[in-house]
Design a protein around this motif. Structure first.
Motif, PDB file in Angstrom:
ATOM      1  N   ARG A  34      37.272  35.149  35.380  1.00 48.97           N
ATOM      2  CA  ARG A  34      36.316  35.717  34.364  1.00 48.97           C
ATOM      3  C   ARG A  34      36.045  34.920  32.914  1.00 48.97           C
ATOM      4  NH1 ARG A  34      40.963  40.469  32.487  1.00 48.97           N
ATOM      5  NH2 ARG A  34      40.109  40.272  30.303  1.00 48.97           N
TER       6      ARG A  34
ATOM      7  N   TYR B 294      43.068  43.618  28.238  1.00 51.00           N
ATOM      8  CA  TYR B 294      43.368  44.246  29.255  1.00 51.00           C
ATOM      9  C   TYR B 294      42.916  43.244  30.868  1.00 51.00           C
ATOM     10  CZ  TYR B 294      42.708  47.780  26.663  1.00 51.00           C
ATOM     11  OH  TYR B 294      43.752  48.654  25.561  1.00 51.00           O
TER      12      TYR B 294
ATOM     13  N   ALA C  33      31.350  43.578  29.253  1.00 48.10           N
ATOM     14  CA  ALA C  33      32.353  44.277  28.298  1.00 48.10           C
ATOM     15  C   ALA C  33      32.008  44.146  27.216  1.00 48.10           C
ATOM     16  CB  ALA C  33      33.917  43.880  29.295  1.00 48.10           C
TER      17      ALA C  33
ATOM     18  N   ARG D 222      37.939  48.529  33.733  1.00 46.19           N
ATOM     19  CA  ARG D 222      38.817  48.367  32.944  1.00 46.19           C
ATOM     20  C   ARG D 222      40.386  49.162  32.896  1.00 46.19           C
ATOM     21  NH1 ARG D 222      40.793  49.923  27.279  1.00 46.19           N
ATOM     22  NH2 ARG D 222      39.531  51.774  27.554  1.00 46.19           N
ATOM     23  N   THR D 223      41.447  47.979  33.095  1.00 50.57           N
ATOM     24  CA  THR D 223      42.731  49.075  34.022  1.00 50.57           C
ATOM     25  C   THR D 223      43.437  48.145  33.046  1.00 50.57           C
ATOM     26  OG1 THR D 223      43.729  49.924  36.049  1.00 50.57           O
ATOM     27  CG2 THR D 223      42.380  47.061  35.885  1.00 50.57           C
TER      28      THR D 223
ATOM     29  N   LEU E  99      30.912  48.958  30.096  1.00 54.08           N
ATOM     30  CA  LEU E  99      30.920  47.393  30.845  1.00 54.08           C
ATOM     31  C   LEU E  99      29.947  47.656  31.561  1.00 54.08           C
ATOM     32  CD1 LEU E  99      34.612  48.603  32.711  1.00 54.08           C
ATOM     33  CD2 LEU E  99      33.990  47.139  30.269  1.00 54.08           C
TER      34      LEU E  99
ATOM     35  N   PHE F 175      39.167  42.385  25.041  1.00 57.54           N
ATOM     36  CA  PHE F 175      38.645  41.823  26.194  1.00 57.54           C
ATOM     37  C   PHE F 175      39.651  41.395  27.077  1.00 57.54           C
ATOM     38  CE2 PHE F 175      36.431  42.081  30.442  1.00 57.54           C
ATOM     39  CZ  PHE F 175      36.354  40.626  30.695  1.00 57.54           C
TER      40      PHE F 175
ATOM     41  N   MET G 210      40.931  43.427  34.843  1.00 55.17           N
ATOM     42  CA  MET G 210      39.642  43.511  35.050  1.00 55.17           C
ATOM     43  C   MET G 210      39.950  43.496  36.571  1.00 55.17           C
ATOM     44  SD  MET G 210      38.178  44.357  31.598  1.00 55.17           S
ATOM     45  CE  MET G 210      36.650  45.056  32.449  1.00 55.17           C
TER      46      MET G 210
ATOM     47  N   ASN H 177      33.576  37.784  26.923  1.00 57.96           N
ATOM     48  CA  ASN H 177      34.242  39.133  27.636  1.00 57.96           C
ATOM     49  C   ASN H 177      33.040  39.344  29.390  1.00 57.96           C
ATOM     50  OD1 ASN H 177      35.004  39.408  24.916  1.00 57.96           O
ATOM     51  ND2 ASN H 177      34.038  40.423  24.014  1.00 57.96           N
TER      52      ASN H 177
END
Length: 124
Positions: free
Chosen positions: A71, A31, A23, A97-98, A3, A28, A33, A76
């Motif tokens: 996003r 996830y 990323a 990233r989560t 990242l 991508f 962000m 990405n």
């Protein structure tokens, strides 16, 4: 996983900055962000998150109405548009990233990957 955040800098109070986070190394569009920030002498804190599809966002109260997250899953990349900046926004900003855990629940404990950080300095 990589990242790479960039776009930080020095800006006067009331100004704007746009941070980007590129990323790679993972899927991508699967996830959530997020952006966190850490001011000098303070703990890292949550700023904003955007779900994998981009349909949901969550903001910490102090930036609501001033910051926007978006996003581009084709590129990405996640963006943080920061307007009406204040000196108290000065911090190192980290993309992360989560997974989506619900509004008001994002914390460092659930972060899967961190970016390297980019410095934002707002002068008064």
């Amino acid at each position: 996983v990589q990242l790479q955040a960039f776009g930080g800098g020095l800006v006067q109070a009331g100004g704007s900055l746009r941070l980007s986070c590129a990323a790679s190394g993972f899927t991508f569009n699967m996830y959530t962000m997020a952006w966190f920030r850490q001011a000098p002498g303070k703990e890292r804190e949550f700023v904003v998150a955007i779900s994998a599809s981009g349909s949901r966002t969550d903001f910490t109260n102090s930036v609501k109405g001033r910051f926007t997250i978006s996003r581009d899953n084709a590129k990405n990349t996640v963006y943080l548009q920061m307007n009406s900046l204040k000196p108290e926004d000065t911090a190192v900003y980290y993309c992360a990233r989560t997974t989506w855990t619900g509004s008001g629940t994002f914390s460092q404990n659930r972060i899967l990957s961190w970016g390297q950080g980019t410095q934002v300095t707002v002068s008064s």
